[in-house]
Design a protein around this motif. Structure first.
Motif, PDB file in Angstrom:
ATOM      1  N   GLN A  23     -33.818  25.158  32.630  1.00 19.04           N
ATOM      2  CA  GLN A  23     -32.026  24.522  32.599  1.00 19.04           C
ATOM      3  C   GLN A  23     -32.015  22.335  32.884  1.00 19.04           C
ATOM      4  O   GLN A  23     -31.274  22.050  32.293  1.00 19.04           O
ATOM      5  CB  GLN A  23     -31.487  24.885  34.047  1.00 19.04           C
ATOM      6  CG  GLN A  23     -31.547  24.407  35.532  1.00 19.04           C
ATOM      7  CD  GLN A  23     -32.601  25.511  36.082  1.00 19.04           C
ATOM      8  OE1 GLN A  23     -33.320  26.503  35.218  1.00 19.04           O
ATOM      9  NE2 GLN A  23     -32.380  25.596  36.562  1.00 19.04           N
TER      10      GLN A  23
ATOM     11  N   TYR B 169     -31.740  20.953  29.247  1.00 17.50           N
ATOM     12  CA  TYR B 169     -30.503  20.840  28.184  1.00 17.50           C
ATOM     13  C   TYR B 169     -30.077  19.973  28.428  1.00 17.50           C
ATOM     14  O   TYR B 169     -29.746  19.302  29.749  1.00 17.50           O
ATOM     15  CB  TYR B 169     -29.724  22.739  28.652  1.00 17.50           C
ATOM     16  CG  TYR B 169     -29.225  22.854  27.703  1.00 17.50           C
ATOM     17  CD1 TYR B 169     -28.706  22.985  27.155  1.00 17.50           C
ATOM     18  CD2 TYR B 169     -27.678  22.707  28.701  1.00 17.50           C
ATOM     19  CE1 TYR B 169     -27.616  23.197  26.602  1.00 17.50           C
ATOM     20  CE2 TYR B 169     -26.251  22.959  27.867  1.00 17.50           C
ATOM     21  CZ  TYR B 169     -26.326  23.617  26.104  1.00 17.50           C
ATOM     22  OH  TYR B 169     -25.606  23.794  25.310  1.00 17.50           O
TER      23      TYR B 169
ATOM     24  N   ASN C 174     -26.769  19.404  27.683  1.00 20.20           N
ATOM     25  CA  ASN C 174     -24.876  19.699  28.747  1.00 20.20           C
ATOM     26  C   ASN C 174     -24.723  18.589  27.689  1.00 20.20           C
ATOM     27  O   ASN C 174     -23.896  18.588  29.226  1.00 20.20           O
ATOM     28  CB  ASN C 174     -25.265  20.103  29.975  1.00 20.20           C
ATOM     29  CG  ASN C 174     -24.330  20.862  30.294  1.00 20.20           C
ATOM     30  OD1 ASN C 174     -23.679  21.474  30.038  1.00 20.20           O
ATOM     31  ND2 ASN C 174     -24.659  20.596  31.749  1.00 20.20           N
TER      32      ASN C 174
ATOM     33  N   SER D 235     -33.937  30.092  27.915  1.00 25.33           N
ATOM     34  CA  SER D 235     -34.717  29.440  27.201  1.00 25.33           C
ATOM     35  C   SER D 235     -33.243  28.304  27.493  1.00 25.33           C
ATOM     36  O   SER D 235     -32.139  28.831  28.971  1.00 25.33           O
ATOM     37  CB  SER D 235     -33.644  28.883  25.685  1.00 25.33           C
ATOM     38  OG  SER D 235     -32.095  29.887  25.758  1.00 25.33           O
ATOM     39  N   PRO D 236     -33.251  26.711  27.850  1.00 28.10           N
ATOM     40  CA  PRO D 236     -32.722  26.251  28.550  1.00 28.10           C
ATOM     41  C   PRO D 236     -30.619  26.500  28.240  1.00 28.10           C
ATOM     42  O   PRO D 236     -30.533  26.775  29.884  1.00 28.10           O
ATOM     43  CB  PRO D 236     -32.842  24.394  27.889  1.00 28.10           C
ATOM     44  CG  PRO D 236     -34.348  24.387  27.845  1.00 28.10           C
ATOM     45  CD  PRO D 236     -34.454  26.346  26.911  1.00 28.10           C
ATOM     46  N   ARG D 237     -30.428  26.902  26.983  1.00 28.70           N
ATOM     47  CA  ARG D 237     -29.219  26.951  27.202  1.00 28.70           C
ATOM     48  C   ARG D 237     -28.816  28.361  27.886  1.00 28.70           C
ATOM     49  O   ARG D 237     -27.334  28.229  28.608  1.00 28.70           O
ATOM     50  CB  ARG D 237     -28.517  27.068  25.815  1.00 28.70           C
ATOM     51  CG  ARG D 237     -27.471  27.162  25.367  1.00 28.70           C
ATOM     52  CD  ARG D 237     -26.716  26.433  25.391  1.00 28.70           C
ATOM     53  NE  ARG D 237     -25.672  27.298  25.345  1.00 28.70           N
ATOM     54  CZ  ARG D 237     -24.133  27.797  26.159  1.00 28.70           C
ATOM     55  NH1 ARG D 237     -25.450  28.235  27.655  1.00 28.70           N
ATOM     56  NH2 ARG D 237     -23.276  28.557  26.189  1.00 28.70           N
TER      57      ARG D 237
END
Length: 261
Positions: free
Chosen positions: A33, A36, A38, A96-98
């Protein structure tokens, strides 16, 4: 190759799930995370905090069916897949980060974190697989029979296509007044066979119909009546048995006693 029999389905051992480790032997912890960008200021969902691990299975396992995750002999999770390798290598095994944020794949994060936490205390995490074109039905039956601790839903009933279409026509109500489980099962089976126009039925069809009619009997009790107590070609494990059904294929039965007694 090690196979296990689960509810009459033979699952093959695919591999042990082994998360990546540090040189010292500790499980590598990942916090994707943080990678990401963001731009919309999304919040982490409840399973997006981590820590997470990374693992993979053989890439050639592009198979369709149902899988089990067992830890120290206990079945923790049951799932279905279109592509086993993809489900584990780009889903559970590589977060995955998203996906850590609102709108992401919460199940991937939750299962990965469970595997990470259990890997800290055991190396005995095994993946089993049953190849089938009826993966939604098999998944549903196993989840509702076994109640694995990691499963949060009862299966994908609305994704079964023709199977669920057939079930919607079984509308004859089941009477619950002083009826036994056998009586309810027989009532439902007769309705199923009548509506299908062929003398065959599956455990899923019976359980689904009885649950829809708010039966008071547990799924495991219904299943035992079909597969054992009322089945003529099942091993004898009960003091009282009935000759109501015959097993004609894996998970498939026919009615041989069409008169109540």
């Amino acid at each position: 190759m090690e196979n296990v029999l689960v509810c009459d389905f033979s699952f093959e051992h695919i591999c042990d799930i082994a998360p990546d480790k540090e040189i010292e032997g500790n499980i590598k912890a990942f916090y994707p995370q943080n990678q990401y960008d963001n731009p919309n200021d999304l919040l982490l969902h409840k399973y997006g905090i981590g820590p997470f691990c990374k693992f993979s299975i053989p890439r050639e396992l592009r198979r369709k069916g149902v899988y089990l995750i067992k830890i120290d002999g206990d079945i923790k999770y049951v799932g279905e897949c279109e592509n086993l390798a993809s489900r584990f290598n780009t889903g559970y095994g590589n977060i995955s980060p998203r996906n850590c944020y609102a709108g992401g794949q919460t199940t991937n994060c939750r299962i990965n974190n469970e595997i990470y936490n259990h890997s800290l205390n055991t190396n005995n995490i095994k993946l089993y697989f049953y190849e089938t074109t009826n993966r939604f039905e098999v998944e549903w039956e196993l989840i509702n029979t076994l109640n694995p601790s990691w499963n949060k839903s009862k299966g994908k009933k609305m994704e079964r296509g023709n199977s669920i279409d057939k079930l919607t026509i079984f509308s004859e109500p089941v009477s619950h007044q002083k009826s036994t489980c056998r009586e309810e099962v027989l009532t439902v089976v007769r309705t199923i066979v009548k509506n299908k126009g062929v003398n065959e039925f599956t455990i899923y069809e019976v359980v689904e119909s009885m649950l829809r009619e708010r039966t008071s009997f547990k799924v495991s009790t219904i299943r035992t009546h079909i597969t054992s107590k009322c089945c003529v070609n099942a091993p004898s494990h009960h003091a009282v048995v009935y000759s109501d059904f015959e097993r004609i294929d894996k998970g498939l039965y026919k009615l041989i006693n069409d008169e109540p007694n």
